[in-house]
Design a protein around this motif. Structure first.
Motif, mmCIF file in Angstrom:
data_model
loop_
_atom_site.group_PDB
_atom_site.id
_atom_site.type_symbol
_atom_site.label_atom_id
_atom_site.label_comp_id
_atom_site.label_asym_id
_atom_site.label_seq_id
_atom_site.Cartn_x
_atom_site.Cartn_y
_atom_site.Cartn_z
ATOM 1 N N ALA A 153 0.824 -1.203 0.000
ATOM 2 C CA ALA A 153 0.000 0.000 0.000
ATOM 3 C C ALA A 153 0.862 1.257 0.000
ATOM 4 C CB ALA A 153 -0.931 -0.009 1.212
ATOM 5 N N GLN A 154 1.971 1.225 0.719
ATOM 6 C CA GLN A 154 2.877 2.375 0.739
ATOM 7 C C GLN A 154 3.486 2.610 -0.638
ATOM 8 O OE1 GLN A 154 6.276 2.027 3.360
ATOM 9 N NE2 GLN A 154 6.414 4.231 3.630
ATOM 10 N N GLN A 155 3.856 1.547 -1.335
ATOM 11 C CA GLN A 155 4.394 1.680 -2.687
ATOM 12 C C GLN A 155 3.344 2.270 -3.627
ATOM 13 O OE1 GLN A 155 5.709 -2.255 -3.687
ATOM 14 N NE2 GLN A 155 7.407 -2.233 -2.216
ATOM 15 N N ALA A 156 2.103 1.838 -3.481
ATOM 16 C CA ALA A 156 1.026 2.379 -4.308
ATOM 17 C C ALA A 156 0.813 3.861 -4.012
ATOM 18 C CB ALA A 156 -0.266 1.595 -4.064
ATOM 19 N N ALA A 157 0.873 4.228 -2.731
ATOM 20 C CA ALA A 157 0.706 5.636 -2.356
ATOM 21 C C ALA A 157 1.811 6.494 -2.963
ATOM 22 C CB ALA A 157 0.691 5.775 -0.839
ATOM 23 N N GLN A 158 3.024 5.984 -2.988
ATOM 24 C CA GLN A 158 4.132 6.727 -3.585
ATOM 25 C C GLN A 158 3.926 6.908 -5.090
ATOM 26 O OE1 GLN A 158 7.433 4.296 -2.338
ATOM 27 N NE2 GLN A 158 7.625 5.295 -0.337
ATOM 28 N N ALA A 159 3.403 5.883 -5.750
ATOM 29 C CA ALA A 159 3.121 5.992 -7.180
ATOM 30 C C ALA A 159 2.043 7.038 -7.444
ATOM 31 C CB ALA A 159 2.695 4.631 -7.733
ATOM 32 N N ILE A 160 1.031 7.064 -6.588
ATOM 33 C CA ILE A 160 -0.041 8.045 -6.744
ATOM 34 C C ILE A 160 0.483 9.449 -6.489
ATOM 35 C CG2 ILE A 160 -2.213 8.852 -5.728
ATOM 36 C CD1 ILE A 160 -2.889 5.861 -5.307
ATOM 37 N N ASP A 161 1.344 9.598 -5.491
ATOM 38 C CA ASP A 161 1.942 10.909 -5.213
ATOM 39 C C ASP A 161 2.717 11.423 -6.419
ATOM 40 O OD1 ASP A 161 0.933 11.179 -2.688
ATOM 41 O OD2 ASP A 161 2.749 10.532 -1.656
ATOM 42 N N ALA A 162 3.443 10.526 -7.096
ATOM 43 C CA ALA A 162 4.222 10.936 -8.263
ATOM 44 C C ALA A 162 3.306 11.422 -9.382
ATOM 45 C CB ALA A 162 5.080 9.773 -8.750
ATOM 46 N N ILE A 163 2.166 10.759 -9.542
ATOM 47 C CA ILE A 163 1.205 11.189 -10.558
ATOM 48 C C ILE A 163 0.591 12.529 -10.170
ATOM 49 C CG2 ILE A 163 -1.028 10.636 -11.595
ATOM 50 C CD1 ILE A 163 -0.220 7.662 -11.290
ATOM 51 N N ASP B 101 -8.780 20.657 -17.794
ATOM 52 C CA ASP B 101 -8.231 20.182 -19.056
ATOM 53 C C ASP B 101 -7.226 19.040 -18.884
ATOM 54 O OD1 ASP B 101 -6.154 21.607 -17.948
ATOM 55 O OD2 ASP B 101 -5.865 22.967 -19.642
ATOM 56 N N GLN B 102 -6.937 18.649 -17.621
ATOM 57 C CA GLN B 102 -6.027 17.536 -17.366
ATOM 58 C C GLN B 102 -6.694 16.400 -16.596
ATOM 59 O OE1 GLN B 102 -2.033 18.672 -15.977
ATOM 60 N NE2 GLN B 102 -2.524 20.794 -16.451
ATOM 61 N N ALA B 103 -7.986 16.520 -16.359
ATOM 62 C CA ALA B 103 -8.682 15.542 -15.529
ATOM 63 C C ALA B 103 -8.660 14.150 -16.151
ATOM 64 C CB ALA B 103 -10.125 15.993 -15.290
ATOM 65 N N GLU B 104 -8.872 14.059 -17.459
ATOM 66 C CA GLU B 104 -8.890 12.744 -18.100
ATOM 67 C C GLU B 104 -7.523 12.078 -18.026
ATOM 68 O OE1 GLU B 104 -10.100 10.696 -22.402
ATOM 69 O OE2 GLU B 104 -10.515 12.827 -22.013
ATOM 70 N N GLU B 105 -6.453 12.836 -18.248
ATOM 71 C CA GLU B 105 -5.106 12.281 -18.165
ATOM 72 C C GLU B 105 -4.801 11.816 -16.740
ATOM 73 O OE1 GLU B 105 -2.139 14.898 -19.710
ATOM 74 O OE2 GLU B 105 -3.368 15.499 -21.411
ATOM 75 N N PHE B 106 -5.237 12.583 -15.748
ATOM 76 C CA PHE B 106 -5.018 12.210 -14.346
ATOM 77 C C PHE B 106 -5.681 10.878 -14.038
ATOM 78 C CE2 PHE B 106 -6.810 12.297 -10.000
ATOM 79 C CZ PHE B 106 -5.625 12.270 -9.263
ATOM 80 N N GLN B 107 -6.937 10.730 -14.420
ATOM 81 C CA GLN B 107 -7.653 9.492 -14.130
ATOM 82 C C GLN B 107 -7.043 8.307 -14.871
ATOM 83 O OE1 GLN B 107 -12.183 10.119 -13.768
ATOM 84 N NE2 GLN B 107 -11.516 11.924 -14.922
ATOM 85 N N THR B 108 -6.628 8.523 -16.117
ATOM 86 C CA THR B 108 -5.994 7.446 -16.881
ATOM 87 C C THR B 108 -4.680 7.014 -16.232
ATOM 88 O OG1 THR B 108 -6.986 8.227 -18.949
ATOM 89 C CG2 THR B 108 -5.040 6.806 -19.126
ATOM 90 N N SER B 109 -3.901 7.978 -15.757
ATOM 91 C CA SER B 109 -2.624 7.662 -15.123
ATOM 92 C C SER B 109 -2.819 6.879 -13.830
ATOM 93 C CB SER B 109 -1.840 8.950 -14.842
ATOM 94 O OG SER B 109 -1.507 9.617 -16.049
ATOM 95 N N ILE B 110 -3.818 7.228 -13.049
ATOM 96 C CA ILE B 110 -4.103 6.487 -11.817
ATOM 97 C C ILE B 110 -4.520 5.053 -12.150
ATOM 98 C CG2 ILE B 110 -5.589 6.305 -9.799
ATOM 99 C CD1 ILE B 110 -3.586 8.518 -9.505
ATOM 100 N N ALA B 111 -5.368 4.899 -13.172
ATOM 101 C CA ALA B 111 -5.816 3.560 -13.568
ATOM 102 C C ALA B 111 -4.640 2.701 -14.024
ATOM 103 C CB ALA B 111 -6.861 3.665 -14.669
ATOM 104 N N GLU B 112 -3.704 3.292 -14.762
ATOM 105 C CA GLU B 112 -2.524 2.546 -15.209
ATOM 106 C C GLU B 112 -1.653 2.137 -14.024
ATOM 107 O OE1 GLU B 112 -0.646 5.119 -18.003
ATOM 108 O OE2 GLU B 112 -2.038 4.637 -19.628
ATOM 109 N N ALA B 113 -1.484 3.035 -13.057
ATOM 110 C CA ALA B 113 -0.701 2.705 -11.868
ATOM 111 C C ALA B 113 -1.358 1.583 -11.069
ATOM 112 C CB ALA B 113 -0.521 3.938 -11.001
ATOM 113 N N ALA B 114 -2.691 1.598 -10.996
ATOM 114 C CA ALA B 114 -3.403 0.587 -10.210
ATOM 115 C C ALA B 114 -3.170 -0.815 -10.735
ATOM 116 C CB ALA B 114 -4.899 0.904 -10.205
#
Length: 295
Positions: free
Chosen positions: A191-201, A236-249
């Motif tokens: 979970a900590q690794q996932a949180a770090q990935a989300i922080d980077a996004i 104007d960046q909301a779609e990219e943000f959501q896509t990036s989170i989905a890819e990280a997941a």
């Protein structure tokens, strides 16, 4: 018009628009009270900080017997009542947000009457105007991380298929505790690794972040919530943000990573402080607004 048996409940601050004027009469909030706009009480240049934007509370009457200070203390222990009010409050905010800029206020923010509410809005006109400027063309999204049944530290371990040498009950207990400890550590490390990935996004997309406490209690799911963040994202960046989170997941299949929204900016709207004459009937108008944490 308030009577002695009613209080003024305010849902949000808005900048009135023609579209909102047209839809507001058809909207209803808590109970049967019709929604109305309460504009500032003729703000002077000093009170408004020189700003010219028109502001108004989205308000309605609520029964005094249900929303006075003593009643609220009792209601906040009633989960059914809390869920109803939270959902009704949220529905009003989201409906208004579809037609006008909005700053959600904390659930159960009430005033003795319309006059006191207008005074509070007038006193905070400049602060609210600045907030609208900061939040324009941005939307709130939430990101939550849950430990699933397979990663939950409390999940019972399946029995080993191959036979094991008999051990004393004491040794068996110690082995089980050790296995549980390792499972817990592994789950939280992932979970900590996932949180770090989300922080980077979030660093790439979010202009602001609020870290809410993980959800706990009777209104939450059985899965353990270990991260509960809110991000303010340019539209104007909301779609990219959501896509990036989905890819990280996808890199953390043993976790449930959930994106919620779009929300009105609950986590980034600061309600007005308690008026000097203590006219607000709710217990703590300074508390920040937050989206309903309901299943």
């Amino acid at each position: 018009m308030n009577t002695t048996a009613a209080l003024t409940y305010v849902y949000a601050v808005t900048q009135p628009t023609r579209a909102l004027d047209q839809v507001l009469p058809a909207l209803h909030g808590i109970g049967t009270g019709a929604l109305r706009l309460l504009p500032t009480a003729a703000p002077t240049a000093a009170a408004s900080g020189g700003g010219s934007a028109s502001l108004a509370f989205v308000a309605a009457d609520v029964p005094e017997r249900d929303f006075n200070e003593a009643a609220l203390k009792n209601h906040f222990e009633d989960l059914d009542w809390l869920e109803y009010v939270a959902r009704a409050h949220h529905d009003v905010v989201q409906a208004v947000a579809a037609h006008a800029p909005v700053l959600p206020l904390r659930m159960a923010t009430v005033y003795q009457d319309d006059h006191r509410a207008r005074q509070a809005l007038t006193a905070q006109h400049h602060a609210f105007s600045q907030r609208f400027d900061q939040l324009r063309a941005h939307t709130e999204y939430g990101v939550k991380i849950y430990l699933t049944s397979s990663t939950s530290p409390d999940t019972e371990q399946a029995p080993v298929a191959s036979p094991a040498p008999p051990v004393s009950p004491g040794k068996a207990y110690l082995r089980a505790r050790k296995t549980q400890h390792h499972t817990r550590e592994a789950a939280y490390q992932e979970a900590q690794q996932a949180a770090q990935a989300i922080d980077a996004i979030a660093t790439r997309y979010a202009t602001h972040r609020v870290r809410h406490a993980p959800q706990r209690g009777a209104l939450t799911t059985a899965q353990e919530n270990v991260l509960n963040d809110a991000y303010l994202i340019p539209d104007d960046q909301a779609e990219e943000f959501q896509t990036s989170i989905a890819e990280a997941a996808r890199h953390f299949p043993e976790l449930r990573i959930e994106v919620t929204g779009p929300w009105a900016p609950y986590s980034f709207a600061t309600p007005p402080p308690e008026p000097p004459d203590a006219s607000a009937a709710s217990g703590n108008p300074d508390a920040p607004a937050a989206p309903p944490q309901l299943p």
